[in-house]
Design a protein around this motif. Sequence first.
Motif, PDB file in Angstrom:
ATOM      1  N   GLU B 109       0.853  -1.182   0.000  1.00 14.64           N
ATOM      2  CA  GLU B 109       0.000   0.000   0.000  1.00 14.64           C
ATOM      3  C   GLU B 109       0.892   1.237   0.000  1.00 14.64           C
ATOM      4  O   GLU B 109       0.655   2.203  -0.730  1.00 14.64           O
ATOM      5  CB  GLU B 109      -0.916  -0.005   1.217  1.00 14.64           C
ATOM      6  N   GLN B 176      -6.822  -0.869  -5.565  1.00 14.75           N
ATOM      7  CA  GLN B 176      -7.020  -0.740  -4.119  1.00 14.75           C
ATOM      8  C   GLN B 176      -5.766  -0.159  -3.454  1.00 14.75           C
ATOM      9  O   GLN B 176      -5.858   0.704  -2.600  1.00 14.75           O
ATOM     10  CB  GLN B 176      -7.355  -2.096  -3.480  1.00 14.75           C
ATOM     11  N   ASN B 177      -4.603  -0.647  -3.880  1.00  9.35           N
ATOM     12  CA  ASN B 177      -3.343  -0.151  -3.299  1.00  9.35           C
ATOM     13  C   ASN B 177      -3.180   1.350  -3.519  1.00  9.35           C
ATOM     14  O   ASN B 177      -2.802   2.076  -2.615  1.00  9.35           O
ATOM     15  CB  ASN B 177      -2.135  -0.856  -3.929  1.00  9.35           C
ATOM     16  N   ARG B 180      -7.338   3.085  -2.901  1.00 11.71           N
ATOM     17  CA  ARG B 180      -8.362   2.525  -2.008  1.00 11.71           C
ATOM     18  C   ARG B 180      -9.711   2.721  -2.709  1.00 11.71           C
ATOM     19  O   ARG B 180     -10.656   3.288  -2.158  1.00 11.71           O
ATOM     20  CB  ARG B 180      -8.312   3.233  -0.649  1.00 11.71           C
ATOM     21  N   PRO B 183     -13.598   1.192  -0.707  1.00 11.26           N
ATOM     22  CA  PRO B 183     -13.364   0.964   0.723  1.00 11.26           C
ATOM     23  C   PRO B 183     -14.327  -0.068   1.300  1.00 11.26           C
ATOM     24  O   PRO B 183     -14.123  -0.536   2.425  1.00 11.26           O
ATOM     25  CB  PRO B 183     -13.578   2.344   1.349  1.00 11.26           C
ATOM     26  N   ASP B 187      -9.971  -5.640   3.556  1.00 13.18           N
ATOM     27  CA  ASP B 187      -8.594  -6.101   3.344  1.00 13.18           C
ATOM     28  C   ASP B 187      -8.441  -7.540   3.823  1.00 13.18           C
ATOM     29  O   ASP B 187      -7.727  -8.335   3.222  1.00 13.18           O
ATOM     30  CB  ASP B 187      -7.611  -5.220   4.126  1.00 13.18           C
TER      31      ASP B 187
END
Lengths: 204, 204
Positions: B109, B176-177, B180, B183, B187
Amino acid sequence: MTTVSVDDAADQERKAPGRPRDARADAAIIEAVLDLLAAGQSADALSIEAVAARAGVGKATIYRRWPNKEALLIDAVATMKGPLPMPAGESVRDDLVMLVAAMRNKRMEEYGKVTACLLPELLKRPEMYRIYRSVMEPRRDIMRQVLRRGVENGELRADLDIELTLLMLAGPTITQNMLRWNPNVPDEGYAEALVDAVLRGAAA
Amino acid sequence: MTTVSVDDAADQERKAPGRPRDARADAAIIEAVLDLLAAGQSADALSIEAVAARAGVGKATIYRRWPNKEALLIDAVATMKGPLPMPAGESVRDDLVMLVAAMRNKRMEEYGKVTACLLPELLKRPEMYRIYRSVMEPRRDIMRQVLRRGVENGELRADLDIELTLLMLAGPTITQNMLRWNPNVPDEGYAEALVDAVLRGAAA
Protein backbone atom coordinates in the motif's frame (compact mmCIF):
# COMPACT_ATOMS: atom_id res chain seq x y z
CA MET A 1 -7.02 44.10 -22.46
CA THR A 2 -9.06 41.08 -23.44
CA THR A 3 -8.59 39.66 -19.97
CA VAL A 4 -10.26 42.60 -18.30
CA SER A 5 -13.15 42.72 -20.73
CA VAL A 6 -13.91 38.99 -20.29
CA ASP A 7 -13.84 39.61 -16.53
CA ASP A 8 -16.24 42.48 -16.88
CA ALA A 9 -18.59 40.54 -19.11
CA ALA A 10 -18.65 37.72 -16.56
CA ASP A 11 -19.33 40.24 -13.81
CA GLN A 12 -22.27 41.68 -15.64
CA GLU A 13 -23.71 38.25 -16.31
CA ARG A 14 -23.50 37.30 -12.65
CA LYS A 15 -25.17 40.51 -11.61
CA ALA A 16 -28.06 40.11 -14.05
CA PRO A 17 -30.49 37.78 -12.23
CA GLY A 18 -31.47 34.63 -14.11
CA ARG A 19 -28.74 35.10 -16.72
CA PRO A 20 -26.50 32.02 -17.15
CA ARG A 21 -22.86 32.50 -16.23
CA ASP A 22 -20.48 32.76 -19.15
CA ALA A 23 -20.28 29.12 -20.26
CA ARG A 24 -17.50 29.85 -22.72
CA ALA A 25 -15.20 31.23 -20.01
CA ASP A 26 -16.02 28.25 -17.78
CA ALA A 27 -15.19 25.80 -20.57
CA ALA A 28 -11.95 27.62 -21.42
CA ILE A 29 -10.84 27.52 -17.78
CA ILE A 30 -11.64 23.82 -17.37
CA GLU A 31 -9.94 22.99 -20.64
CA ALA A 32 -6.86 24.93 -19.58
CA VAL A 33 -6.66 22.89 -16.35
CA LEU A 34 -7.02 19.59 -18.22
CA ASP A 35 -4.45 20.61 -20.84
CA LEU A 36 -1.93 21.52 -18.17
CA LEU A 37 -2.50 18.29 -16.23
CA ALA A 38 -2.41 16.13 -19.38
CA ALA A 39 0.89 17.80 -20.31
CA GLY A 40 2.28 16.36 -17.10
CA GLN A 41 1.97 19.37 -14.83
CA SER A 42 1.47 18.13 -11.26
CA ALA A 43 -1.61 19.38 -9.44
CA ASP A 44 0.74 20.67 -6.78
CA ALA A 45 2.68 22.81 -9.23
CA LEU A 46 -0.37 23.95 -11.20
CA SER A 47 -1.07 27.62 -10.50
CA ILE A 48 -4.20 29.70 -10.96
CA GLU A 49 -1.95 32.17 -12.82
CA ALA A 50 -0.99 29.51 -15.39
CA VAL A 51 -4.63 28.45 -15.81
CA ALA A 52 -5.74 32.06 -16.24
CA ALA A 53 -3.00 32.74 -18.80
CA ARG A 54 -3.85 29.66 -20.83
CA ALA A 55 -7.60 30.26 -20.70
CA GLY A 56 -7.18 33.94 -21.61
CA VAL A 57 -9.10 35.17 -18.55
CA GLY A 58 -8.13 37.07 -15.44
CA LYS A 59 -7.43 35.33 -12.12
CA ALA A 60 -10.44 37.13 -10.65
CA THR A 61 -12.74 35.39 -13.14
CA ILE A 62 -11.49 32.02 -11.87
CA TYR A 63 -11.82 32.96 -8.21
CA ARG A 64 -15.36 34.22 -8.74
CA ARG A 65 -16.34 30.76 -10.02
CA TRP A 66 -14.24 28.47 -7.82
CA PRO A 67 -13.28 29.24 -4.21
CA ASN A 68 -9.85 27.54 -4.54
CA LYS A 69 -7.63 25.39 -6.74
CA GLU A 70 -8.99 22.14 -5.27
CA ALA A 71 -12.57 22.98 -6.25
CA LEU A 72 -11.40 23.86 -9.75
CA LEU A 73 -9.42 20.61 -10.10
CA ILE A 74 -12.40 18.53 -8.98
CA ASP A 75 -14.69 20.28 -11.44
CA ALA A 76 -12.18 19.63 -14.20
CA VAL A 77 -12.17 15.91 -13.33
CA ALA A 78 -15.97 15.79 -13.23
CA THR A 79 -16.19 17.55 -16.59
CA MET A 80 -13.79 15.10 -18.17
CA LYS A 81 -15.85 12.17 -16.89
CA GLY A 82 -18.75 13.48 -18.96
CA PRO A 83 -22.46 12.75 -18.43
CA LEU A 84 -23.58 9.74 -16.38
CA PRO A 85 -24.14 6.66 -18.59
CA MET A 86 -27.68 5.23 -18.60
CA PRO A 87 -28.09 1.42 -18.74
CA ALA A 88 -30.84 0.14 -21.06
CA GLY A 89 -32.17 -2.10 -18.28
CA GLU A 90 -32.71 -5.26 -20.34
CA SER A 91 -29.75 -7.67 -20.18
CA VAL A 92 -27.49 -7.25 -17.16
CA ARG A 93 -24.55 -8.53 -19.22
CA ASP A 94 -25.16 -5.90 -21.92
CA ASP A 95 -25.55 -3.12 -19.35
CA LEU A 96 -22.25 -4.10 -17.73
CA VAL A 97 -20.52 -4.16 -21.13
CA MET A 98 -21.86 -0.66 -21.85
CA LEU A 99 -20.71 0.66 -18.46
CA VAL A 100 -17.21 -0.85 -18.77
CA ALA A 101 -16.91 0.41 -22.36
CA ALA A 102 -17.86 3.90 -21.14
CA MET A 103 -14.87 3.73 -18.76
CA ARG A 104 -12.43 2.55 -21.41
CA ASN A 105 -12.03 4.74 -24.46
CA LYS A 106 -9.64 7.39 -25.73
CA ARG A 107 -11.24 10.13 -23.66
CA MET A 108 -11.03 8.00 -20.53
CA GLU A 109 -7.42 7.13 -21.27
CA GLU A 110 -6.69 10.86 -21.37
CA TYR A 111 -8.68 11.15 -18.16
CA GLY A 112 -6.63 8.32 -16.63
CA LYS A 113 -3.48 10.30 -17.33
CA VAL A 114 -4.97 13.39 -15.75
CA THR A 115 -6.09 11.43 -12.69
CA ALA A 116 -2.60 9.95 -12.44
CA CYS A 117 -1.25 13.50 -12.32
CA LEU A 118 -3.76 14.36 -9.59
CA LEU A 119 -2.98 11.30 -7.48
CA PRO A 120 -0.12 12.67 -5.38
CA GLU A 121 -2.38 15.61 -4.50
CA LEU A 122 -5.41 13.39 -3.82
CA LEU A 123 -3.45 11.13 -1.51
CA LYS A 124 -1.92 14.03 0.39
CA ARG A 125 -5.18 15.89 0.97
CA PRO A 126 -8.07 13.96 2.53
CA GLU A 127 -10.55 16.77 1.81
CA MET A 128 -9.67 16.67 -1.88
CA TYR A 129 -9.96 12.89 -1.93
CA ARG A 130 -13.45 13.20 -0.42
CA ILE A 131 -14.56 15.61 -3.16
CA TYR A 132 -13.03 13.32 -5.79
CA ARG A 133 -15.01 10.40 -4.38
CA SER A 134 -18.20 12.44 -4.47
CA VAL A 135 -17.69 12.82 -8.24
CA MET A 136 -17.05 9.08 -8.67
CA GLU A 137 -19.72 7.68 -6.33
CA PRO A 138 -22.80 8.36 -8.53
CA ARG A 139 -21.03 6.51 -11.37
CA ARG A 140 -20.24 3.41 -9.39
CA ASP A 141 -23.74 3.46 -7.94
CA ILE A 142 -25.11 2.92 -11.44
CA MET A 143 -23.00 -0.21 -11.83
CA ARG A 144 -23.94 -1.36 -8.32
CA GLN A 145 -27.62 -1.10 -9.24
CA VAL A 146 -27.15 -3.18 -12.40
CA LEU A 147 -25.38 -5.88 -10.35
CA ARG A 148 -28.16 -5.87 -7.73
CA ARG A 149 -30.76 -6.21 -10.50
CA GLY A 150 -28.80 -9.22 -11.83
CA VAL A 151 -28.85 -10.90 -8.42
CA GLU A 152 -32.57 -10.22 -8.06
CA ASN A 153 -33.60 -11.46 -11.52
CA GLY A 154 -31.37 -14.54 -11.34
CA GLU A 155 -28.89 -13.55 -14.07
CA LEU A 156 -26.16 -13.41 -11.41
CA ARG A 157 -25.33 -15.73 -8.49
CA ALA A 158 -27.52 -15.25 -5.44
CA ASP A 159 -24.43 -15.06 -3.19
CA LEU A 160 -22.58 -12.54 -5.40
CA ASP A 161 -20.27 -10.13 -3.58
CA ILE A 162 -21.47 -6.89 -5.22
CA GLU A 163 -18.67 -4.65 -3.91
CA LEU A 164 -15.93 -7.07 -4.97
CA THR A 165 -17.54 -7.50 -8.41
CA LEU A 166 -17.62 -3.73 -8.80
CA LEU A 167 -13.89 -3.65 -8.10
CA MET A 168 -13.32 -6.54 -10.54
CA LEU A 169 -14.97 -4.56 -13.34
CA ALA A 170 -13.46 -1.16 -12.53
CA GLY A 171 -9.98 -2.14 -11.26
CA PRO A 172 -8.63 -3.72 -14.48
CA THR A 173 -10.16 -0.88 -16.50
CA ILE A 174 -8.66 1.91 -14.37
CA THR A 175 -5.28 0.15 -14.35
CA GLN A 176 -5.30 -0.06 -18.14
CA ASN A 177 -6.39 3.58 -18.45
CA MET A 178 -3.74 4.88 -16.09
CA LEU A 179 -0.80 2.59 -16.66
CA ARG A 180 -1.59 0.57 -19.77
CA TRP A 181 -0.70 -2.13 -17.26
CA ASN A 182 -1.00 -5.08 -19.65
CA PRO A 183 -0.35 -4.05 -23.27
CA ASN A 184 -1.11 -7.66 -24.29
CA VAL A 185 -4.82 -7.14 -23.56
CA PRO A 186 -6.32 -5.64 -26.74
CA ASP A 187 -8.50 -2.51 -26.57
CA GLU A 188 -10.75 -3.89 -29.30
CA GLY A 189 -13.58 -5.80 -27.60
CA TYR A 190 -12.11 -5.09 -24.14
CA ALA A 191 -15.43 -4.49 -22.35
CA GLU A 192 -17.10 -7.65 -23.71
CA ALA A 193 -14.04 -9.76 -22.91
CA LEU A 194 -13.78 -8.49 -19.33
CA VAL A 195 -17.49 -8.75 -18.52
CA ASP A 196 -17.75 -12.24 -20.00
CA ALA A 197 -14.64 -13.39 -18.12
CA VAL A 198 -16.02 -11.99 -14.84
CA LEU A 199 -19.37 -13.72 -15.48
CA ARG A 200 -18.01 -17.04 -16.70
CA GLY A 201 -15.14 -17.62 -14.28
CA ALA A 202 -11.71 -19.06 -14.90
CA ALA A 203 -12.13 -22.46 -13.25
CA ALA A 204 -12.51 -25.52 -15.50
CA MET B 1 32.26 16.85 7.53
CA THR B 2 30.50 13.53 7.85
CA THR B 3 29.32 13.85 4.25
CA VAL B 4 32.84 13.97 2.90
CA SER B 5 34.08 11.08 5.01
CA VAL B 6 31.20 8.82 3.86
CA ASP B 7 32.07 9.81 0.28
CA ASP B 8 35.72 8.94 0.85
CA ALA B 9 34.89 5.61 2.43
CA ALA B 10 32.69 4.74 -0.53
CA ASP B 11 35.47 5.78 -2.90
CA GLN B 12 37.94 3.51 -1.21
CA GLU B 13 35.55 0.59 -1.30
CA ARG B 14 34.98 0.97 -5.02
CA LYS B 15 38.70 1.14 -5.66
CA ALA B 16 39.46 -2.03 -3.70
CA PRO B 17 38.72 -4.87 -6.16
CA GLY B 18 36.25 -7.46 -4.99
CA ARG B 19 35.11 -5.32 -2.04
CA PRO B 20 31.32 -4.89 -1.89
CA ARG B 21 30.07 -1.32 -2.27
CA ASP B 22 28.88 0.31 0.91
CA ALA B 23 25.51 -1.38 1.37
CA ARG B 24 24.58 0.91 4.24
CA ALA B 25 25.00 4.05 2.13
CA ASP B 26 22.99 2.42 -0.69
CA ALA B 27 20.18 1.53 1.71
CA ALA B 28 20.18 5.00 3.26
CA ILE B 29 19.93 6.62 -0.18
CA ILE B 30 17.09 4.35 -1.35
CA GLU B 31 15.26 4.86 1.92
CA ALA B 32 15.63 8.62 1.59
CA VAL B 33 14.05 8.49 -1.90
CA LEU B 34 11.13 6.37 -0.70
CA ASP B 35 10.57 8.58 2.36
CA LEU B 36 10.46 11.70 0.20
CA LEU B 37 8.07 10.12 -2.33
CA ALA B 38 5.82 8.66 0.38
CA ALA B 39 5.66 12.12 1.96
CA GLY B 40 4.07 13.30 -1.29
CA GLN B 41 7.10 14.78 -3.02
CA SER B 42 6.59 14.45 -6.77
CA ALA B 43 9.33 12.65 -8.70
CA ASP B 44 9.66 15.79 -10.77
CA ALA B 45 10.36 17.98 -7.77
CA LEU B 46 12.57 15.45 -5.99
CA SER B 47 16.18 16.60 -6.09
CA ILE B 48 19.43 14.69 -5.64
CA GLU B 49 20.35 17.42 -3.13
CA ALA B 50 17.32 16.59 -0.98
CA VAL B 51 18.03 12.84 -1.18
CA ALA B 52 21.68 13.41 -0.25
CA ALA B 53 20.75 15.63 2.69
CA ARG B 54 18.21 13.13 4.02
CA ALA B 55 20.53 10.13 3.55
CA GLY B 56 23.46 11.97 5.13
CA VAL B 57 25.76 11.44 2.13
CA GLY B 58 27.29 13.73 -0.47
CA LYS B 59 25.76 14.15 -3.93
CA ALA B 60 28.92 12.61 -5.42
CA THR B 61 28.20 9.35 -3.57
CA ILE B 62 24.79 9.17 -5.22
CA TYR B 63 26.12 9.99 -8.68
CA ARG B 64 28.85 7.36 -8.37
CA ARG B 65 26.16 4.72 -7.83
CA TRP B 66 23.39 5.96 -10.14
CA PRO B 67 23.97 7.82 -13.40
CA ASN B 68 20.85 9.97 -12.99
CA LYS B 69 17.71 10.55 -10.95
CA GLU B 70 15.62 8.20 -13.13
CA ALA B 71 17.93 5.25 -12.45
CA LEU B 72 17.79 6.01 -8.73
CA LEU B 73 13.98 6.23 -8.73
CA ILE B 74 13.65 2.92 -10.55
CA ASP B 75 16.02 1.23 -8.11
CA ALA B 76 13.98 2.62 -5.24
CA VAL B 77 10.80 1.15 -6.75
CA ALA B 78 12.47 -2.23 -7.30
CA THR B 79 13.77 -2.25 -3.73
CA MET B 80 10.32 -1.53 -2.38
CA LYS B 81 8.84 -4.41 -4.35
CA GLY B 82 11.13 -6.76 -2.42
CA PRO B 83 12.22 -10.27 -3.45
CA LEU B 84 10.26 -12.19 -6.10
CA PRO B 85 7.57 -14.42 -4.53
CA MET B 86 7.95 -18.18 -5.13
CA PRO B 87 4.76 -20.23 -5.71
CA ALA B 88 4.64 -23.61 -3.97
CA GLY B 89 3.57 -25.26 -7.22
CA GLU B 90 0.83 -27.50 -5.82
CA SER B 91 -2.65 -25.95 -6.08
CA VAL B 92 -3.00 -23.23 -8.74
CA ARG B 93 -5.68 -21.58 -6.61
CA ASP B 94 -3.38 -21.45 -3.58
CA ASP B 95 -0.48 -20.10 -5.66
CA LEU B 96 -2.70 -17.33 -7.04
CA VAL B 97 -3.91 -16.45 -3.54
CA MET B 98 -0.28 -16.23 -2.38
CA LEU B 99 0.70 -14.03 -5.33
CA VAL B 100 -2.27 -11.67 -4.91
CA ALA B 101 -1.69 -11.48 -1.14
CA ALA B 102 1.96 -10.57 -1.84
CA MET B 103 0.68 -7.60 -3.87
CA ARG B 104 -1.78 -6.43 -1.22
CA ASN B 105 -0.33 -5.67 2.19
CA LYS B 106 0.79 -2.65 4.17
CA ARG B 107 4.14 -2.50 2.43
CA MET B 108 2.50 -2.68 -1.00
CA GLU B 109 0.00 0.00 0.00
CA GLU B 110 2.94 2.24 0.83
CA TYR B 111 4.46 1.19 -2.49
CA GLY B 112 1.19 2.02 -4.27
CA LYS B 113 1.37 5.54 -2.86
CA VAL B 114 4.96 5.89 -4.02
CA THR B 115 4.08 4.60 -7.50
CA ALA B 116 1.19 7.05 -7.62
CA CYS B 117 3.69 9.84 -6.95
CA LEU B 118 5.91 8.51 -9.73
CA LEU B 119 3.10 8.22 -12.27
CA PRO B 120 3.22 11.72 -13.76
CA GLU B 121 6.95 11.19 -14.35
CA LEU B 122 6.47 7.66 -15.74
CA LEU B 123 3.84 8.81 -18.19
CA LYS B 124 5.90 11.76 -19.37
CA ARG B 125 9.09 9.79 -19.98
CA PRO B 126 8.91 6.67 -22.17
CA GLU B 127 12.44 5.61 -21.23
CA MET B 128 11.53 5.70 -17.54
CA TYR B 129 8.32 3.77 -18.19
CA ARG B 130 10.37 1.10 -19.97
CA ILE B 131 12.72 0.68 -17.01
CA TYR B 132 9.72 0.57 -14.67
CA ARG B 133 8.19 -2.22 -16.78
CA SER B 134 11.46 -4.14 -16.68
CA VAL B 135 11.15 -4.19 -12.89
CA MET B 136 7.53 -5.36 -13.04
CA GLU B 137 7.74 -7.91 -15.86
CA PRO B 138 9.51 -10.71 -13.93
CA ARG B 139 6.78 -10.48 -11.28
CA ARG B 140 3.89 -10.78 -13.67
CA ASP B 141 5.70 -13.61 -15.45
CA ILE B 142 5.49 -15.66 -12.28
CA MET B 143 1.70 -15.27 -12.21
CA ARG B 144 1.52 -15.98 -15.95
CA GLN B 145 3.33 -19.27 -15.41
CA VAL B 146 0.94 -20.31 -12.64
CA LEU B 147 -2.03 -19.59 -14.93
CA ARG B 148 -0.45 -21.58 -17.79
CA ARG B 149 0.16 -24.49 -15.43
CA GLY B 150 -3.53 -24.35 -14.44
CA VAL B 151 -4.63 -24.52 -18.07
CA GLU B 152 -2.27 -27.43 -18.72
CA ASN B 153 -3.26 -29.49 -15.67
CA GLY B 154 -6.99 -28.85 -16.13
CA GLU B 155 -7.56 -26.72 -13.03
CA LEU B 156 -8.41 -23.78 -15.30
CA ARG B 157 -10.53 -23.56 -18.46
CA ALA B 158 -8.74 -24.73 -21.62
CA ASP B 159 -9.77 -21.53 -23.46
CA LEU B 160 -8.65 -19.19 -20.64
CA ASP B 161 -7.41 -15.77 -21.75
CA ILE B 162 -4.17 -15.69 -19.71
CA GLU B 163 -3.36 -12.01 -20.29
CA LEU B 164 -6.86 -10.84 -19.38
CA THR B 165 -6.87 -13.05 -16.26
CA LEU B 166 -3.55 -11.55 -15.23
CA LEU B 167 -5.13 -8.11 -15.51
CA MET B 168 -8.20 -9.30 -13.55
CA LEU B 169 -6.00 -10.37 -10.65
CA ALA B 170 -3.61 -7.41 -10.68
CA GLY B 171 -5.94 -4.55 -11.71
CA PRO B 172 -8.31 -4.63 -8.70
CA THR B 173 -5.31 -5.07 -6.39
CA ILE B 174 -3.32 -2.16 -7.82
CA THR B 175 -6.43 0.03 -7.79
CA GLN B 176 -7.02 -0.74 -4.12
CA ASN B 177 -3.34 -0.15 -3.30
CA MET B 178 -3.16 3.18 -5.09
CA LEU B 179 -6.61 4.65 -4.63
CA ARG B 180 -8.36 2.53 -2.01
CA TRP B 181 -10.88 2.54 -4.84
CA ASN B 182 -13.59 0.57 -3.06
CA PRO B 183 -13.36 0.96 0.72
CA ASN B 184 -16.31 -1.47 1.01
CA VAL B 185 -14.05 -4.37 -0.01
CA PRO B 186 -12.38 -5.60 3.21
CA ASP B 187 -8.59 -6.10 3.34
CA GLU B 188 -9.07 -9.18 5.53
CA GLY B 189 -9.29 -12.21 3.23
CA TYR B 190 -8.96 -10.00 0.13
CA ALA B 191 -6.69 -12.32 -1.86
CA GLU B 192 -8.83 -15.43 -1.27
CA ALA B 193 -12.03 -13.53 -2.10
CA LEU B 194 -10.66 -12.09 -5.35
CA VAL B 195 -9.07 -15.34 -6.59
CA ASP B 196 -12.19 -17.36 -5.79
CA ALA B 197 -14.44 -14.80 -7.50
CA VAL B 198 -12.21 -14.84 -10.60
CA LEU B 199 -12.25 -18.65 -10.65
CA ARG B 200 -15.94 -19.13 -9.88
CA GLY B 201 -17.51 -16.44 -12.06
CA ALA B 202 -20.45 -14.16 -11.33
CA ALA B 203 -23.06 -15.73 -13.59
CA ALA B 204 -25.80 -17.81 -11.94
